[in-house]
Design a protein around this motif. Structure first.
Motif, PDB file in Angstrom:
ATOM      1  N   ILE A 362      58.595  53.344  92.924  1.00  0.00           N
ATOM      2  CA  ILE A 362      58.832  54.780  93.125  1.00  0.00           C
ATOM      3  C   ILE A 362      57.656  55.579  92.567  1.00  0.00           C
ATOM      4  CG2 ILE A 362      60.251  56.717  92.341  1.00  0.00           C
ATOM      5  CD1 ILE A 362      62.653  54.784  92.624  1.00  0.00           C
ATOM      6  N   SER A 363      57.177  55.183  91.401  1.00  0.00           N
ATOM      7  CA  SER A 363      55.998  55.843  90.830  1.00  0.00           C
ATOM      8  C   SER A 363      54.771  55.607  91.701  1.00  0.00           C
ATOM      9  CB  SER A 363      55.740  55.314  89.407  1.00  0.00           C
ATOM     10  OG  SER A 363      56.849  55.556  88.567  1.00  0.00           O
ATOM     11  N   LEU A 364      54.648  54.390  92.269  1.00  0.00           N
ATOM     12  CA  LEU A 364      53.521  54.064  93.136  1.00  0.00           C
ATOM     13  C   LEU A 364      53.516  54.928  94.391  1.00  0.00           C
ATOM     14  CD1 LEU A 364      51.157  52.190  93.964  1.00  0.00           C
ATOM     15  CD2 LEU A 364      52.848  50.593  94.860  1.00  0.00           C
ATOM     16  N   ALA A 365      54.711  55.199  94.932  1.00  0.00           N
ATOM     17  CA  ALA A 365      54.787  55.992  96.158  1.00  0.00           C
ATOM     18  C   ALA A 365      54.248  57.405  95.967  1.00  0.00           C
ATOM     19  CB  ALA A 365      56.227  56.046  96.650  1.00  0.00           C
ATOM     20  N   GLY A 366      54.343  57.932  94.754  1.00  0.00           N
ATOM     21  CA  GLY A 366      53.837  59.278  94.486  1.00  0.00           C
ATOM     22  C   GLY A 366      52.650  59.291  93.544  1.00  0.00           C
ATOM     23  N   LEU A 367      51.834  58.224  93.579  1.00  0.00           N
ATOM     24  CA  LEU A 367      50.771  58.110  92.574  1.00  0.00           C
ATOM     25  C   LEU A 367      49.701  59.188  92.693  1.00  0.00           C
ATOM     26  CD1 LEU A 367      47.855  56.785  93.746  1.00  0.00           C
ATOM     27  CD2 LEU A 367      49.324  54.831  94.072  1.00  0.00           C
ATOM     28  N   LEU A 383      52.748  67.273  82.935  1.00  0.00           N
ATOM     29  CA  LEU A 383      53.392  67.024  81.647  1.00  0.00           C
ATOM     30  C   LEU A 383      54.870  67.406  81.686  1.00  0.00           C
ATOM     31  CD1 LEU A 383      53.237  66.254  78.676  1.00  0.00           C
ATOM     32  CD2 LEU A 383      52.466  68.585  78.182  1.00  0.00           C
ATOM     33  N   ILE A 384      55.195  68.518  82.343  1.00  0.00           N
ATOM     34  CA  ILE A 384      56.594  68.938  82.457  1.00  0.00           C
ATOM     35  C   ILE A 384      57.424  67.846  83.138  1.00  0.00           C
ATOM     36  CG2 ILE A 384      58.140  70.552  83.643  1.00  0.00           C
ATOM     37  CD1 ILE A 384      55.955  72.711  83.217  1.00  0.00           C
ATOM     38  N   ALA A 385      56.868  67.276  84.206  1.00  0.00           N
ATOM     39  CA  ALA A 385      57.584  66.210  84.919  1.00  0.00           C
ATOM     40  C   ALA A 385      57.785  65.001  84.023  1.00  0.00           C
ATOM     41  CB  ALA A 385      56.819  65.832  86.186  1.00  0.00           C
ATOM     42  N   ARG A 386      56.729  64.617  83.287  1.00  0.00           N
ATOM     43  CA  ARG A 386      56.822  63.449  82.411  1.00  0.00           C
ATOM     44  C   ARG A 386      57.805  63.673  81.272  1.00  0.00           C
ATOM     45  NH1 ARG A 386      55.246  59.153  85.147  1.00  0.00           N
ATOM     46  NH2 ARG A 386      53.254  59.493  86.204  1.00  0.00           N
ATOM     47  N   ILE A 418      62.954  58.024  89.190  1.00  0.00           N
ATOM     48  CA  ILE A 418      63.337  58.832  90.355  1.00  0.00           C
ATOM     49  C   ILE A 418      63.255  60.317  90.021  1.00  0.00           C
ATOM     50  CG2 ILE A 418      65.266  59.437  91.870  1.00  0.00           C
ATOM     51  CD1 ILE A 418      66.182  56.491  91.631  1.00  0.00           C
ATOM     52  N   LEU A 419      63.799  60.696  88.876  1.00  0.00           N
ATOM     53  CA  LEU A 419      63.782  62.101  88.470  1.00  0.00           C
ATOM     54  C   LEU A 419      62.348  62.609  88.294  1.00  0.00           C
ATOM     55  CD1 LEU A 419      65.302  64.643  87.513  1.00  0.00           C
ATOM     56  CD2 LEU A 419      65.278  63.679  85.206  1.00  0.00           C
ATOM     57  N   LEU A 424      57.696  65.890  90.141  1.00  0.00           N
ATOM     58  CA  LEU A 424      56.262  65.909  90.473  1.00  0.00           C
ATOM     59  C   LEU A 424      56.040  66.446  91.883  1.00  0.00           C
ATOM     60  CD1 LEU A 424      54.876  62.565  88.950  1.00  0.00           C
ATOM     61  CD2 LEU A 424      54.090  64.877  88.423  1.00  0.00           C
ATOM     62  N   PHE A 425      56.858  66.012  92.831  1.00  0.00           N
ATOM     63  CA  PHE A 425      56.730  66.522  94.197  1.00  0.00           C
ATOM     64  C   PHE A 425      56.951  68.032  94.232  1.00  0.00           C
ATOM     65  CE2 PHE A 425      57.091  62.202  95.992  1.00  0.00           C
ATOM     66  CZ  PHE A 425      56.190  62.316  97.042  1.00  0.00           C
ATOM     67  N   ALA A 426      57.961  68.499  93.517  1.00  0.00           N
ATOM     68  CA  ALA A 426      58.271  69.934  93.524  1.00  0.00           C
ATOM     69  C   ALA A 426      57.138  70.756  92.919  1.00  0.00           C
ATOM     70  CB  ALA A 426      59.572  70.182  92.756  1.00  0.00           C
ATOM     71  N   LEU A 427      56.549  70.251  91.831  1.00  0.00           N
ATOM     72  CA  LEU A 427      55.498  71.000  91.143  1.00  0.00           C
ATOM     73  C   LEU A 427      54.136  70.883  91.822  1.00  0.00           C
ATOM     74  CD1 LEU A 427      56.397  70.211  87.409  1.00  0.00           C
ATOM     75  CD2 LEU A 427      56.860  72.304  88.692  1.00  0.00           C
ATOM     76  N   SER A 428      53.979  69.909  92.722  1.00  0.00           N
ATOM     77  CA  SER A 428      52.677  69.697  93.368  1.00  0.00           C
ATOM     78  C   SER A 428      52.455  70.596  94.573  1.00  0.00           C
ATOM     79  CB  SER A 428      52.537  68.229  93.803  1.00  0.00           C
ATOM     80  OG  SER A 428      52.570  67.372  92.703  1.00  0.00           O
ATOM     81  N   ARG A 429      53.486  71.279  95.035  1.00  0.00           N
ATOM     82  CA  ARG A 429      53.340  72.077  96.259  1.00  0.00           C
ATOM     83  C   ARG A 429      52.260  73.141  96.123  1.00  0.00           C
ATOM     84  NH1 ARG A 429      58.679  74.455  98.626  1.00  0.00           N
ATOM     85  NH2 ARG A 429      57.136  75.042 100.215  1.00  0.00           N
TER      86      ARG A 429
END
Length: 445
Positions: A362-367, A383-386, A418-419, A424-429
């Motif tokens: 899952i981490s690899l898919a969004g690396l 950092l917020i995501a982590r 997963i979380l 990360l996807f949400a914050l990367s937009r």
């Protein structure tokens, strides 16, 4: 065909070209690690292997807390200097990061000296084992490796970086083979692991020094100088990237220590074996993510937003497909791999391997997400995501570990991954739509 590959300036080709250098090192490491992992697990047994990994994990967590990683800072603020020809400023930045890493290493040595008696009383370590742990910790803490890694990556010298990385598994394999033929012991393996860190440290600086000798007479030639980062910008990026790194180390290492502390060293051994095999997939993601971060930094430095977005989506597609293939392979061959490497005593690690493998994939898919945020000057978003993922991991460990043991710890890792990916996807937009341009107005050559 080879000339087109070696000379192409296509962003994704450059990432794959630089990844190929790191993959050569990681490929060597992956092959040799199978052999020295087999020697470790079979000679120390489940409990001994678990105890060894608790020691190594605790030292690495302490290093992550106090010995700051500087390579991303060197790349982030050093690449614009190199593009503008400001070599003196780049050397000054590198020296600053060297001292930051050195001071952190000294602080980690002091912390280990204070905390070692607590660990000895908990696990019943003898004086020779205590002394070998202290020696191993001193070598890890005082080997300044992150700064030269950053220098080599900023200079696009991933071949030198790969050579320095490859030294670690080579020394470990050679040392473990010697111990197998003589007398394998906890102390002996700690000596070998420390020696591998020291040799890599020396090699990395030799690679940096070779380039320094060639560039010693270089003058600052930029007509349009790059503005140095303010102290606040520097510290914000340094601390944000290090907190993100600390969280990844906590996920990888501290969980093993917690399992060993509360469930037992045998459970820690099974968990760490599964984690080690799952992390072989994670190493593949690092091979791709590190050159990707450097390439994204270059595109942002040149203000090429359209190329940056194209590179991000192409890399995301590649990583998602790769992750799916790897997980299918894990389901089909995971049991056989465990039995082949460590023997039937370790087959109980297979269900944990599937959970940790799924979390890693899952981490690899969004690396590409975290490198994108860091390169775009939004490291605090990564950092917020982590932090959110780590908070979820801690909460789930408290709930699941007492009831389900190491399987509960595996589920906690998966849900946390997963979380983290969702956040990360949400914050990367915003970074995808409009990345920040950090550097000079120097036009692209």
């Amino acid at each position: 065909m080879f000339n087109r590959w070696s000379r192409s300036e296509d962003s994704l080709v450059r990432v794959f070209r630089n990844s190929s250098w790191l993959f050569s090192a990681k490929g060597i490491g992956a092959i040799l690690s199978i052999f020295y992992l087999a020697i470790l697990t079979r000679t120390l047994g489940v409990a001994g292997f678990g105890e060894f990994m608790v020691i190594v994990g605790a030292v690495q967590v302490l290093a992550a807390i106090l010995k700051l990683q500087t390579w991303q800072t060197v790349v982030q603020f050093g690449v614009p200097y190199l593009l503008a020809g400001q070599y003196r400023n780049f050397r000054k930045l590198s020296l600053q990061n060297f001292w930051v890493e050195s001071i952190g290493g000294i602080a980690a040595c002091a912390a280990l000296w204070l905390l070692l008696p607590l660990g000895a009383s908990q696990f019943g370590w003898t004086k020779p084992v205590e002394q070998s742990i202290m020696g191993y910790g001193l070598i890890v803490f005082l080997s300044i490796r992150s700064t030269p890694i950053g220098i080599l990556r900023a200079q696009d010298r991933f071949g030198g970086n790969a050579f320095g990385d490859a030294i670690i598994p080579i020394v470990r394999f050679a040392g473990a083979s010697v111990l197998l033929l003589s007398t394998a012991s906890m102390t002996g393996f700690l000596i070998v692991w420390g020696l591998s860190e020291f040799v890599s440290f020396v090699v990395m600086w030799l690679m940096v020094w070779r380039r320094h000798e060639n560039d010693r007479s270089a003058l600052d030639i930029s007509a349009d100088p790059v503005t140095p980062p303010t102290r606040r910008e520097y510290l914000t990026f340094l601390l944000s990237t290090n907190l993100a790194y600390l969280i990844s180390v906590v996920r990888e290492r501290l969980v093993v220590v917690i399992v060993g502390f509360f469930v037992g060293v045998s459970a820690a051994g099974l968990f760490r074996l599964a984690d080690q095999l799952a992390n072989s997939l994670n190493r593949l993601s690092e091979v791709f993510a590190r050159p990707l971060f450097a390439e994204l930094s270059r595109l942002i430095a040149h203000g090429r937003s359209r190329d940056l977005r194209a590179l991000f989506w192409r890399s995301l597609k590649v990583s998602a497909i790769s992750g799916g293939v790897l997980f299918i392979g894990l389901i089909l061959f995971g049991k056989y791999i465990i039995a082949l490497i460590s023997g039937p005593d370790y087959l109980a690690a297979f269900p944990i391997l599937l959970l940790l493998g799924a979390a890693t994939i899952i981490s690899l898919a969004g690396l590409g997400l975290e490198p994108l945020l860091q390169a775009a000057g939004r490291a605090q978003h990564a950092l917020i995501a982590r932090v959110s993922g780590l908070a979820a991991l801690g909460l789930l460990m408290v709930i699941l570990l007492p009831r389900f043991g190491i399987i509960g710890a595996g589920w906690a890792m998966l849900v946390s991954a997963i979380l983290t990916a969702i956040i990360l996807f949400a914050l990367s937009r915003a970074a995808i739509i409009k990345p920040r341009q950090r550097v000079s107005k120097t036009p692209m050559a």
